[in-house]
Design a protein around this motif. Sequence first.
Motif, PDB file in Angstrom:
ATOM      1  N   UNK A   1       2.442  -3.350 -10.069  1.00 53.53           N
ATOM      2  CA  UNK A   1       3.283  -3.481  -8.748  1.00 53.53           C
ATOM      3  C   UNK A   1       3.424  -5.193  -8.348  1.00 53.53           C
ATOM      4  N   UNK A   2       3.113  -6.011  -9.392  1.00 51.33           N
ATOM      5  CA  UNK A   2       3.103  -7.058  -9.393  1.00 51.33           C
ATOM      6  C   UNK A   2       3.851  -8.152  -8.400  1.00 51.33           C
ATOM      7  N   UNK A   3       2.637  -8.376  -7.472  1.00 51.27           N
ATOM      8  CA  UNK A   3       3.042  -9.340  -5.934  1.00 51.27           C
ATOM      9  C   UNK A   3       3.385 -10.787  -6.741  1.00 51.27           C
ATOM     10  N   UNK A   4       3.931 -11.659  -5.415  1.00 50.76           N
ATOM     11  CA  UNK A   4       3.873 -12.901  -5.861  1.00 50.76           C
ATOM     12  C   UNK A   4       2.543 -13.707  -6.158  1.00 50.76           C
TER      13      UNK A   4
ATOM     14  N   UNK B   1       1.089   2.521  -1.980  1.00 50.53           N
ATOM     15  CA  UNK B   1       1.858   2.294  -0.916  1.00 50.53           C
ATOM     16  C   UNK B   1       2.071   1.678   0.488  1.00 50.53           C
ATOM     17  N   UNK B   2       1.113   0.197   0.656  1.00 46.63           N
ATOM     18  CA  UNK B   2       1.742  -0.471   1.359  1.00 46.63           C
ATOM     19  C   UNK B   2       2.439  -1.876   1.151  1.00 46.63           C
ATOM     20  N   UNK B   3       2.139  -2.049  -0.539  1.00 44.87           N
ATOM     21  CA  UNK B   3       2.834  -2.762  -1.191  1.00 44.87           C
ATOM     22  C   UNK B   3       4.311  -1.697  -1.445  1.00 44.87           C
ATOM     23  N   UNK B   4       4.289  -0.830  -1.127  1.00 45.06           N
ATOM     24  CA  UNK B   4       5.698  -0.279  -1.472  1.00 45.06           C
ATOM     25  C   UNK B   4       6.559   0.411   0.144  1.00 45.06           C
ATOM     26  N   UNK B   5       5.853  -0.353   0.925  1.00 46.34           N
ATOM     27  CA  UNK B   5       6.240  -0.469   2.550  1.00 46.34           C
ATOM     28  C   UNK B   5       6.665  -1.895   2.046  1.00 46.34           C
TER      29      UNK B   5
ATOM     30  N   UNK C   1      -4.091  -5.045  10.033  1.00 47.18           N
ATOM     31  CA  UNK C   1      -3.339  -4.947   9.923  1.00 47.18           C
ATOM     32  C   UNK C   1      -2.385  -5.022   8.216  1.00 47.18           C
ATOM     33  N   UNK C   2      -1.490  -4.010   8.724  1.00 53.30           N
ATOM     34  CA  UNK C   2      -1.172  -4.004   7.464  1.00 53.30           C
ATOM     35  C   UNK C   2       0.709  -4.497   6.859  1.00 53.30           C
ATOM     36  N   UNK C   3       1.572  -3.248   6.202  1.00 58.88           N
ATOM     37  CA  UNK C   3       2.310  -3.742   6.491  1.00 58.88           C
ATOM     38  C   UNK C   3       3.283  -4.627   7.250  1.00 58.88           C
ATOM     39  N   UNK C   4       3.660  -3.442   8.317  1.00 64.95           N
ATOM     40  CA  UNK C   4       4.467  -4.273  10.014  1.00 64.95           C
ATOM     41  C   UNK C   4       4.203  -6.067   9.944  1.00 64.95           C
ATOM     42  N   UNK C   5       2.858  -6.096   9.839  1.00 63.88           N
ATOM     43  CA  UNK C   5       3.006  -7.652   9.925  1.00 63.88           C
ATOM     44  C   UNK C   5       3.550  -8.114   9.120  1.00 63.88           C
ATOM     45  N   UNK C   6       3.087  -8.384   7.304  1.00 62.65           N
ATOM     46  CA  UNK C   6       3.673  -8.976   6.883  1.00 62.65           C
ATOM     47  C   UNK C   6       4.917  -8.848   6.433  1.00 62.65           C
ATOM     48  N   UNK C   7       5.295  -8.393   6.412  1.00 62.97           N
ATOM     49  CA  UNK C   7       6.844  -7.683   6.638  1.00 62.97           C
ATOM     50  C   UNK C   7       7.902  -9.033   7.466  1.00 62.97           C
ATOM     51  N   UNK C   8       7.291  -8.200   8.697  1.00 62.47           N
ATOM     52  CA  UNK C   8       8.033  -9.730   9.567  1.00 62.47           C
ATOM     53  C   UNK C   8       7.663 -11.353   9.358  1.00 62.47           C
ATOM     54  N   UNK C   9       6.132 -11.215   9.300  1.00 55.32           N
ATOM     55  CA  UNK C   9       6.367 -13.020   8.507  1.00 55.32           C
ATOM     56  C   UNK C   9       6.782 -13.223   7.155  1.00 55.32           C
TER      57      UNK C   9
ATOM     58  N   UNK D   1      -6.509  -6.038   1.635  1.00 60.00           N
ATOM     59  CA  UNK D   1      -6.723  -4.552   0.421  1.00 60.00           C
ATOM     60  C   UNK D   1      -8.151  -4.341   0.869  1.00 60.00           C
ATOM     61  N   UNK D   2      -8.606  -5.550   1.263  1.00 61.29           N
ATOM     62  CA  UNK D   2     -10.363  -4.750   1.141  1.00 61.29           C
ATOM     63  C   UNK D   2     -10.912  -2.933   1.545  1.00 61.29           C
ATOM     64  N   UNK D   3     -10.535  -2.923   3.032  1.00 60.66           N
ATOM     65  CA  UNK D   3     -10.687  -1.827   3.066  1.00 60.66           C
ATOM     66  C   UNK D   3      -9.758  -0.738   2.450  1.00 60.66           C
ATOM     67  N   UNK D   4      -9.315  -0.786   1.579  1.00 60.39           N
ATOM     68  CA  UNK D   4      -7.972   0.303   1.196  1.00 60.39           C
ATOM     69  C   UNK D   4      -8.614   0.325   0.009  1.00 60.39           C
TER      70      UNK D   4
END
Length: 356
Positions: free
Chosen positions: A118-121, A47-51, A18-26, A37-40
């Motif tokens: 990228x400094x995610x929260x 790239x996914x954080x940017x998306x 489950x990549x960026x689309x799910x995280x964005x929607x939630x 991120x373990x398999x990335x």
Amino acid sequence: MRTLPSRLPLVQAPMVGSLSPLAIAVSEAGGLGSLACAALSPAQVREQIGAIRAQTSAPFNVNFFCHTRPAPDDEAQAKWQALLAPYYKEAGLDLSAARTGPGRAPFDEAMCGVIEETRPAVVSFHFGLPDETLLARVRHTGAMIVSSATTVEEARWLEERGVDAIIAQGVEAGGHRGMFLTKDIHAQPGLFALLPQIVDAVSLPVIAAGAIADGRGIAAAFALGASAVQIGTAYMLTPQAGRSGIHRAALRAARDDMTRLTNLYTGRPARGLMTRFMREQGPMNETAPAFPMATGAVDPLRAAFENEGNGDFSVLWSGEAAALAREEDAGALTRQLWEDALKCASSLPSSMASCV
């Protein structure tokens, strides 16, 4: 004491696949979306954080594994391939297609560099924490640091090392057990036994995880002292979850008694829906190499069978409440879960509702 930066105290569990689309929607719906991120690779994480950031300004969580890389073990790999050889023959595959490399990477210098950039929260970890040098660098970014505990002892260990919140992962939860101070899966408590004991043992916010899939489960977790809940399986049938047709069909057919803890797919206990592979060789099998070295030899089998529409070797991670998963937009589901939780809380006797 830090609290989740999201509007709602709902965390979407990080799930490989489950990549960026799910995280964005939630996240857009007010919950805390998560990226596994373990398999990335580091480039893919960036790239996914940017998306995610291109579609939402809401905070989100990135999750990493913290396992120790096992030493190469040719003998263990040979035994594993010998166990799988009849299946390779059935699939028409040459055993030389079996890979011996790891299928998951631990948090390391390169990944830490991506976090600093990228400094995610929120940055969360599974299987403990990275070494103190890397952890200090993550902390310096200002990120909220979270990790999973499957026992009170693990929760205390995490608190001593300065995390900001603890995920209490009950044995009902889908995917990998976050256990890191013990290997005894039989000693793992269920969430509603574990949660209040962790709440009593630490002074940090506790996030409840394990078969919470509707408003009733959310309200119950808050009544037991949770500050937030983490939900995974309930999102699996949403269009943003990225699940295969085989996985979705298995989830639709799931019952409460159809999951098991298995080490066959990665070498470490994880909860998933029963498959032929699990019935015939496990679910737990001592021949499986140390995590994550089992994955390489199983992946070609999984792919070959799935190409024929067959899920005998598919990875069907799921919690025990799979039958409660809903086929709707992930954002709408997030909002509905919280509304249902509030309704459940309001229907309790006043003496009980005040706990939620």
